[in-house]
Design an enzyme around this catalytic site. Sequence first.
Site, PDB file in Angstrom:
ATOM      1  N   TYR A  33     142.541 132.002 -31.217  1.00  0.00           N
ATOM      2  CA  TYR A  33     142.992 131.920 -29.812  1.00  0.00           C
ATOM      3  C   TYR A  33     144.154 132.886 -29.563  1.00  0.00           C
ATOM      4  O   TYR A  33     144.165 133.620 -28.565  1.00  0.00           O
ATOM      5  CB  TYR A  33     143.408 130.470 -29.551  1.00  0.00           C
ATOM      6  CG  TYR A  33     143.792 130.147 -28.130  1.00  0.00           C
ATOM      7  CD1 TYR A  33     142.819 129.919 -27.157  1.00  0.00           C
ATOM      8  CD2 TYR A  33     145.124 130.019 -27.758  1.00  0.00           C
ATOM      9  CE1 TYR A  33     143.167 129.596 -25.855  1.00  0.00           C
ATOM     10  CE2 TYR A  33     145.494 129.689 -26.466  1.00  0.00           C
ATOM     11  CZ  TYR A  33     144.497 129.472 -25.513  1.00  0.00           C
ATOM     12  OH  TYR A  33     144.857 129.154 -24.225  1.00  0.00           O
ATOM     13  N   LYS A  49     144.108 136.055 -27.032  1.00  0.00           N
ATOM     14  CA  LYS A  49     145.042 136.128 -25.894  1.00  0.00           C
ATOM     15  C   LYS A  49     145.968 137.341 -26.013  1.00  0.00           C
ATOM     16  O   LYS A  49     146.361 137.914 -24.995  1.00  0.00           O
ATOM     17  CB  LYS A  49     145.846 134.827 -25.788  1.00  0.00           C
ATOM     18  CG  LYS A  49     144.993 133.596 -25.439  1.00  0.00           C
ATOM     19  CD  LYS A  49     144.290 133.738 -24.111  1.00  0.00           C
ATOM     20  CE  LYS A  49     143.633 132.442 -23.650  1.00  0.00           C
ATOM     21  NZ  LYS A  49     142.943 132.596 -22.357  1.00  0.00           N
TER      22      LYS A  49
HETATM   23  P1  NAP Z   1     140.008 123.743 -19.400  1.00  0.00           P
HETATM   24  O1  NAP Z   1     140.483 122.619 -18.533  1.00  0.00           O
HETATM   25  O2  NAP Z   1     139.450 123.455 -20.743  1.00  0.00           O
HETATM   26  O3  NAP Z   1     138.964 124.616 -18.540  1.00  0.00           O
HETATM   27  C1  NAP Z   1     138.370 125.742 -19.093  1.00  0.00           C
HETATM   28  C2  NAP Z   1     137.312 126.237 -18.133  1.00  0.00           C
HETATM   29  O4  NAP Z   1     136.644 127.353 -18.733  1.00  0.00           O
HETATM   30  C3  NAP Z   1     136.249 125.187 -17.857  1.00  0.00           C
HETATM   31  O5  NAP Z   1     135.877 125.221 -16.488  1.00  0.00           O
HETATM   32  C4  NAP Z   1     135.102 125.654 -18.733  1.00  0.00           C
HETATM   33  O6  NAP Z   1     133.831 125.274 -18.299  1.00  0.00           O
HETATM   34  C5  NAP Z   1     135.251 127.142 -18.618  1.00  0.00           C
HETATM   35  N1  NAP Z   1     134.504 127.831 -19.657  1.00  0.00           N
HETATM   36  C6  NAP Z   1     134.586 127.635 -21.001  1.00  0.00           C
HETATM   37  N2  NAP Z   1     133.717 128.427 -21.644  1.00  0.00           N
HETATM   38  C7  NAP Z   1     133.073 129.149 -20.691  1.00  0.00           C
HETATM   39  C8  NAP Z   1     132.064 130.146 -20.716  1.00  0.00           C
HETATM   40  N3  NAP Z   1     131.525 130.572 -21.880  1.00  0.00           N
HETATM   41  N4  NAP Z   1     131.636 130.663 -19.547  1.00  0.00           N
HETATM   42  C9  NAP Z   1     132.134 130.237 -18.370  1.00  0.00           C
HETATM   43  N5  NAP Z   1     133.099 129.294 -18.271  1.00  0.00           N
HETATM   44  C10 NAP Z   1     133.546 128.757 -19.424  1.00  0.00           C
HETATM   45  O7  NAP Z   1     141.165 124.790 -19.671  1.00  0.00           O
HETATM   46  P2  NAP Z   1     142.536 125.094 -18.913  1.00  0.00           P
HETATM   47  O8  NAP Z   1     143.608 124.425 -19.665  1.00  0.00           O
HETATM   48  O9  NAP Z   1     142.405 124.925 -17.457  1.00  0.00           O
HETATM   49  O10 NAP Z   1     142.636 126.645 -19.286  1.00  0.00           O
HETATM   50  C11 NAP Z   1     142.279 127.675 -18.391  1.00  0.00           C
HETATM   51  C12 NAP Z   1     142.738 128.996 -18.994  1.00  0.00           C
HETATM   52  O11 NAP Z   1     144.148 128.936 -19.211  1.00  0.00           O
HETATM   53  C13 NAP Z   1     142.114 129.276 -20.358  1.00  0.00           C
HETATM   54  O12 NAP Z   1     141.866 130.667 -20.493  1.00  0.00           O
HETATM   55  C14 NAP Z   1     143.203 128.862 -21.333  1.00  0.00           C
HETATM   56  O13 NAP Z   1     143.106 129.543 -22.543  1.00  0.00           O
HETATM   57  C15 NAP Z   1     144.436 129.260 -20.547  1.00  0.00           C
HETATM   58  N6  NAP Z   1     145.659 128.562 -20.953  1.00  0.00           N
HETATM   59  C16 NAP Z   1     145.746 127.202 -20.905  1.00  0.00           C
HETATM   60  C17 NAP Z   1     146.923 126.579 -21.296  1.00  0.00           C
HETATM   61  C18 NAP Z   1     147.091 125.089 -21.268  1.00  0.00           C
HETATM   62  O14 NAP Z   1     148.110 124.610 -21.797  1.00  0.00           O
HETATM   63  N7  NAP Z   1     146.202 124.326 -20.689  1.00  0.00           N
HETATM   64  C19 NAP Z   1     147.995 127.354 -21.732  1.00  0.00           C
HETATM   65  C20 NAP Z   1     147.881 128.737 -21.753  1.00  0.00           C
HETATM   66  C21 NAP Z   1     146.695 129.340 -21.359  1.00  0.00           C
HETATM   67  P3  NAP Z   1     133.207 123.812 -18.719  1.00  0.00           P
HETATM   68  O15 NAP Z   1     133.943 122.862 -17.829  1.00  0.00           O
HETATM   69  O16 NAP Z   1     131.763 123.924 -18.396  1.00  0.00           O
HETATM   70  O17 NAP Z   1     133.505 123.623 -20.159  1.00  0.00           O
END
Ligand code: NAP
Length: 239
Positions: A147, A151
Amino acid sequence: MTGGSRGIGGAISALLAEDGATVAVVGLPEDQARTQTLASRLNGAAPRVHFYEGDVGLFDQCRAAAEAVRSAHGRIDYLVNNAGITRDHTVRKMSVEEWQAVLQVNLSGPFFMIKAVLDTMVEQGFGRIVNVSSVVGESGNFGQANYAAAKAGLIGLTKTVALEVAKRGVTVNAVAPGFIDTDMTKAMPAEAIENAIAQTPKQRLGKPEEVARLVRFLLDEKAGYITGAVYNINGGWYM
Ligand code: NAP
């Protein structure tokens, strides 16, 4: 907008739709029902949120989704590369499949989506791209080599594409959130979350809506002098 039905992506879709934008959510089949729920809450008189099926890890599906959006709406002004997954293990225990799955979605995915929309943005003479990276792409994180590498790579991709299209009216930036309250962090062990909060000067998790407001700022037409930048939003966890 990739992965725009829940978590950070859901908050971004909602904010943009409330602003009057037409939002095309590109997501996995499982996302369709959630996107419809979001759409029925937001659409009101005008249909603002639309779903296009596509796995960001597959270039053909990214290209097909982008073509469908372009033919339905005429333009593609914004791209938010938000979809992401985790497959955590220390390097010694991480399988090759876990490494490849995370790189495919979190790094190749944004490359595929950018490739699918960039000619359109250049022809329009306008475009805004925001890539959702992570604080761990800057700091590294125990158990997240795949990851963190993806990133960090996304930051390099952001800066390079920004250079390549700076003269064409297209900006490319990244946001690097810290620990945000979504399903992704809910999947972490409770102790890891408690530690993250304890180590965050703001002493709490971030909210998806807070990241969404930063993304909206970077998408603004008037943000045209900001490009190749990485915006931290991490409560002071990493400075
Ligand atoms: P999340 O709630 O797990 O949502 C991830 C989304 O990505 C879901 O809608 C998922 O679809 C979709 N997805 C996964 N694989 C995919 C694919 N192959 N094609 C199309 N869509 C796909 O994650 P989040 O926490 O909101 O994170 C969103 C972004 O922020 C990510 O890039 C994550 O790395 C980044 N981020 C998050 C955090 C944190 O603390 N939460 C911190 C830093 C960065 P499904 O619902 O169908 O699985």
